[in-house]
Design a protein around this motif. Structure first.
Motif, PDB file in Angstrom:
ATOM      1  N   ALA A   1       0.706  -1.463  -0.035  1.00 20.53           N
ATOM      2  CA  ALA A   1       0.038  -0.078  -0.160  1.00 20.53           C
ATOM      3  C   ALA A   1       1.098   1.348   0.064  1.00 20.53           C
ATOM      4  CB  ALA A   1      -0.897   0.009   1.152  1.00 20.53           C
ATOM      5  N   VAL A   2       1.939   1.310   0.476  1.00 21.82           N
ATOM      6  CA  VAL A   2       2.889   2.416   0.501  1.00 21.82           C
ATOM      7  C   VAL A   2       4.179   2.604  -0.310  1.00 21.82           C
ATOM      8  CG1 VAL A   2       1.857   2.888   2.990  1.00 21.82           C
ATOM      9  CG2 VAL A   2       3.994   1.508   2.999  1.00 21.82           C
ATOM     10  N   GLN A   3       4.536   1.462  -0.727  1.00 22.86           N
ATOM     11  CA  GLN A   3       5.890   1.362  -1.394  1.00 22.86           C
ATOM     12  C   GLN A   3       5.932   2.156  -2.373  1.00 22.86           C
ATOM     13  OE1 GLN A   3       7.118  -2.530  -2.085  1.00 22.86           O
ATOM     14  NE2 GLN A   3       8.779  -2.045  -3.791  1.00 22.86           N
ATOM     15  N   GLU A   4       5.084   2.660  -3.293  1.00 19.64           N
ATOM     16  CA  GLU A   4       5.179   3.784  -4.386  1.00 19.64           C
ATOM     17  C   GLU A   4       5.225   4.949  -3.729  1.00 19.64           C
ATOM     18  OE1 GLU A   4       1.422   4.755  -6.570  1.00 19.64           O
ATOM     19  OE2 GLU A   4       0.399   3.186  -5.445  1.00 19.64           O
ATOM     20  N   TYR A   5       4.993   5.164  -2.468  1.00 20.86           N
ATOM     21  CA  TYR A   5       5.134   6.571  -1.859  1.00 20.86           C
ATOM     22  C   TYR A   5       6.297   6.680  -1.075  1.00 20.86           C
ATOM     23  CZ  TYR A   5      -0.034   6.609  -2.529  1.00 20.86           C
ATOM     24  OH  TYR A   5      -0.979   6.550  -3.478  1.00 20.86           O
ATOM     25  N   GLY A   6       7.371   5.746  -1.477  1.00 19.34           N
ATOM     26  CA  GLY A   6       8.689   5.878  -0.655  1.00 19.34           C
ATOM     27  C   GLY A   6       8.837   5.320   0.862  1.00 19.34           C
ATOM     28  N   TRP A   7       7.593   4.649   1.445  1.00 15.31           N
ATOM     29  CA  TRP A   7       7.728   4.206   2.526  1.00 15.31           C
ATOM     30  C   TRP A   7       8.014   2.542   2.537  1.00 15.31           C
ATOM     31  CZ3 TRP A   7       6.141   6.894   7.050  1.00 15.31           C
ATOM     32  CH2 TRP A   7       5.800   8.209   6.721  1.00 15.31           C
ATOM     33  N   ARG A   8       8.420   2.177   3.576  1.00 15.41           N
ATOM     34  CA  ARG A   8       8.757   0.541   3.760  1.00 15.41           C
ATOM     35  C   ARG A   8       8.182   0.177   5.102  1.00 15.41           C
ATOM     36  NH1 ARG A   8       9.437   1.792  -0.386  1.00 15.41           N
ATOM     37  NH2 ARG A   8      11.363   1.530  -1.797  1.00 15.41           N
ATOM     38  N   TYR A   9       7.577  -1.154   5.028  1.00 15.30           N
ATOM     39  CA  TYR A   9       7.012  -1.766   6.157  1.00 15.30           C
ATOM     40  C   TYR A   9       8.093  -2.572   7.010  1.00 15.30           C
ATOM     41  CZ  TYR A   9       4.668  -5.157   8.888  1.00 15.30           C
ATOM     42  OH  TYR A   9       3.954  -5.929  10.062  1.00 15.30           O
ATOM     43  N   LEU A  10       8.414  -2.160   8.131  1.00 16.47           N
ATOM     44  CA  LEU A  10       9.472  -2.586   9.137  1.00 16.47           C
ATOM     45  C   LEU A  10       8.895  -3.032  10.510  1.00 16.47           C
ATOM     46  CD1 LEU A  10      12.433  -0.239   8.334  1.00 16.47           C
ATOM     47  CD2 LEU A  10      12.344  -2.520   7.762  1.00 16.47           C
ATOM     48  N   LEU A  11       8.924  -4.319  10.896  1.00 20.17           N
ATOM     49  CA  LEU A  11       8.603  -4.669  12.241  1.00 20.17           C
ATOM     50  C   LEU A  11       7.217  -3.807  12.573  1.00 20.17           C
ATOM     51  CD1 LEU A  11      12.078  -4.487  13.823  1.00 20.17           C
ATOM     52  CD2 LEU A  11      10.655  -6.439  13.145  1.00 20.17           C
ATOM     53  N   GLY A  12       6.065  -4.273  12.105  1.00 17.34           N
ATOM     54  CA  GLY A  12       4.732  -3.690  12.396  1.00 17.34           C
ATOM     55  C   GLY A  12       4.581  -2.311  12.373  1.00 17.34           C
ATOM     56  N   SER A  13       5.549  -1.587  11.595  1.00 19.20           N
ATOM     57  CA  SER A  13       5.399  -0.091  11.345  1.00 19.20           C
ATOM     58  C   SER A  13       5.721   0.106   9.910  1.00 19.20           C
ATOM     59  CB  SER A  13       6.275   0.518  12.240  1.00 19.20           C
ATOM     60  OG  SER A  13       7.516   0.390  11.891  1.00 19.20           O
ATOM     61  N   LEU A  14       5.353   1.550   9.404  1.00 18.99           N
ATOM     62  CA  LEU A  14       5.625   1.968   8.256  1.00 18.99           C
ATOM     63  C   LEU A  14       6.808   3.071   8.328  1.00 18.99           C
ATOM     64  CD1 LEU A  14       2.346   2.566   6.810  1.00 18.99           C
ATOM     65  CD2 LEU A  14       3.807   0.722   6.508  1.00 18.99           C
ATOM     66  N   GLN A  15       7.826   2.982   7.676  1.00 16.66           N
ATOM     67  CA  GLN A  15       8.782   4.196   7.876  1.00 16.66           C
ATOM     68  C   GLN A  15       9.538   4.469   6.435  1.00 16.66           C
ATOM     69  OE1 GLN A  15      13.433   3.579   9.592  1.00 16.66           O
ATOM     70  NE2 GLN A  15      11.604   3.277  11.448  1.00 16.66           N
ATOM     71  N   THR A  16       9.720   5.965   6.604  1.00 15.34           N
ATOM     72  CA  THR A  16      10.666   6.548   5.464  1.00 15.34           C
ATOM     73  C   THR A  16      11.369   7.573   6.050  1.00 15.34           C
ATOM     74  OG1 THR A  16      10.020   7.683   3.325  1.00 15.34           O
ATOM     75  CG2 THR A  16       8.947   8.489   5.094  1.00 15.34           C
ATOM     76  N   SER A  17      12.529   8.131   5.124  1.00 15.08           N
ATOM     77  CA  SER A  17      13.610   8.796   5.388  1.00 15.08           C
ATOM     78  C   SER A  17      13.533   9.714   4.480  1.00 15.08           C
ATOM     79  CB  SER A  17      14.879   8.393   5.727  1.00 15.08           C
ATOM     80  OG  SER A  17      15.767   9.047   5.882  1.00 15.08           O
ATOM     81  N   VAL A  18      13.734  11.110   4.871  1.00 15.08           N
ATOM     82  CA  VAL A  18      13.461  12.329   3.862  1.00 15.08           C
ATOM     83  C   VAL A  18      14.905  13.113   4.164  1.00 15.08           C
ATOM     84  CG1 VAL A  18      12.399  14.234   2.979  1.00 15.08           C
ATOM     85  CG2 VAL A  18      11.101  12.296   3.908  1.00 15.08           C
TER      86      VAL A  18
END
Length: 230
Positions: free
Chosen positions: A13-30
């Motif tokens: 659901a979020v990969q195209e927005y630059g986010w990644r699923y990690l250990l029960g959470s969504l995370q991105t770095s800007v």
């Protein structure tokens, strides 16, 4: 209505927005270039999330970079609302001319990551209270059993989970944890750890550090700035 997502559904659901699923959470770095711009982006993200920021969003502002983490604190996992908030934050970053995701420098980007610490144990239920006390951790929302990890309520430290073993392993305890606390909190932390089944191995270097151990000999040091040379 907010709905819990599977790992695969959350990731897709979020990969195209630059986010990644990690250990029960969504995370991105800007990457933001400056601390002032980092603070500005963080404020804009909170505004975009509205009231849901308090129950879903964590922000780590560093020089030149902002890391966003989304997780429903009520469910201790990713929900449909987290996905919606990820899209809002990505849109907010896009309006500022910033792109969520891995770095764009000349070196290979590391992307995002989270750290967990695993402790091998024969009697998980017997040692788990010690680690909960010595780290001042809590149970995840709705997860109080021995099979569930312990988490930092302030989200400063990594989650701790326990792996069942049935036989001794050679060269155990080659790694231990150092828990640095304000000097006035050290006695209370040590007392809680001992009351939770731990034992004091050494106080020879106190108040610089006290060495504690759980029932199976895994060690942790409670440390302070006091009693040190520099």
């Amino acid at each position: 209505m907010e709905r819990i997502l599977s790992r695969q559904a959350a990731s897709e659901a979020v990969q195209e927005y630059g986010w990644r699923y990690l250990l029960g959470s969504l995370q991105t770095s800007v990457e933001v270039g400056t601390s002032a711009r980092a603070v500005g982006l963080a404020a804009d993200a909170v505004a975009a999330c509205g009231d849901d920021a308090d129950r879903h969003l964590r922000i780590d502002v560093r020089p030149g970079r902002v890391v966003f983490t989304l997780q429903s604190l009520d469910h201790a996992t990713v929900t449909t609302r987290d996905v919606e908030l990820a899209r809002l934050i990505s849109a907010t970053a896009g309006k500022a001319g910033l792109l969520p995701g891995p770095g764009t420098g000349t070196e290979e980007p590391r992307s995002v990551q989270l750290l967990e610490i695993a402790i091998d144990a024969f009697d998980i239920a017997g040692i788990r209270p010690f680690w909960k006390a010595v780290l001042a951790y809590t149970d995840e929302a709705g997860a109080e059993g021995a099979e569930h990890p312990l988490v930092d309520p302030l989200r400063q430290g990594p989650a701790i989970w326990f792996q069942q073993i049935d036989r001794p392993r050679p060269q155990r305890n080659r790694v231990h944890l150092d828990i640095s606390v304000p000097h006035e909190e050290a006695p209370r932390r040590i007392e809680a750890a001992l009351a939770a089944g731990g034992r004091l191995v050494s106080a020879a270097r106190a108040p610089a550090f006290w060495v504690l151990a759980d029932r199976e000999g895994n060690e942790a040091c409670v440390t302070t700035w006091q009693g040190r040379d520099n």
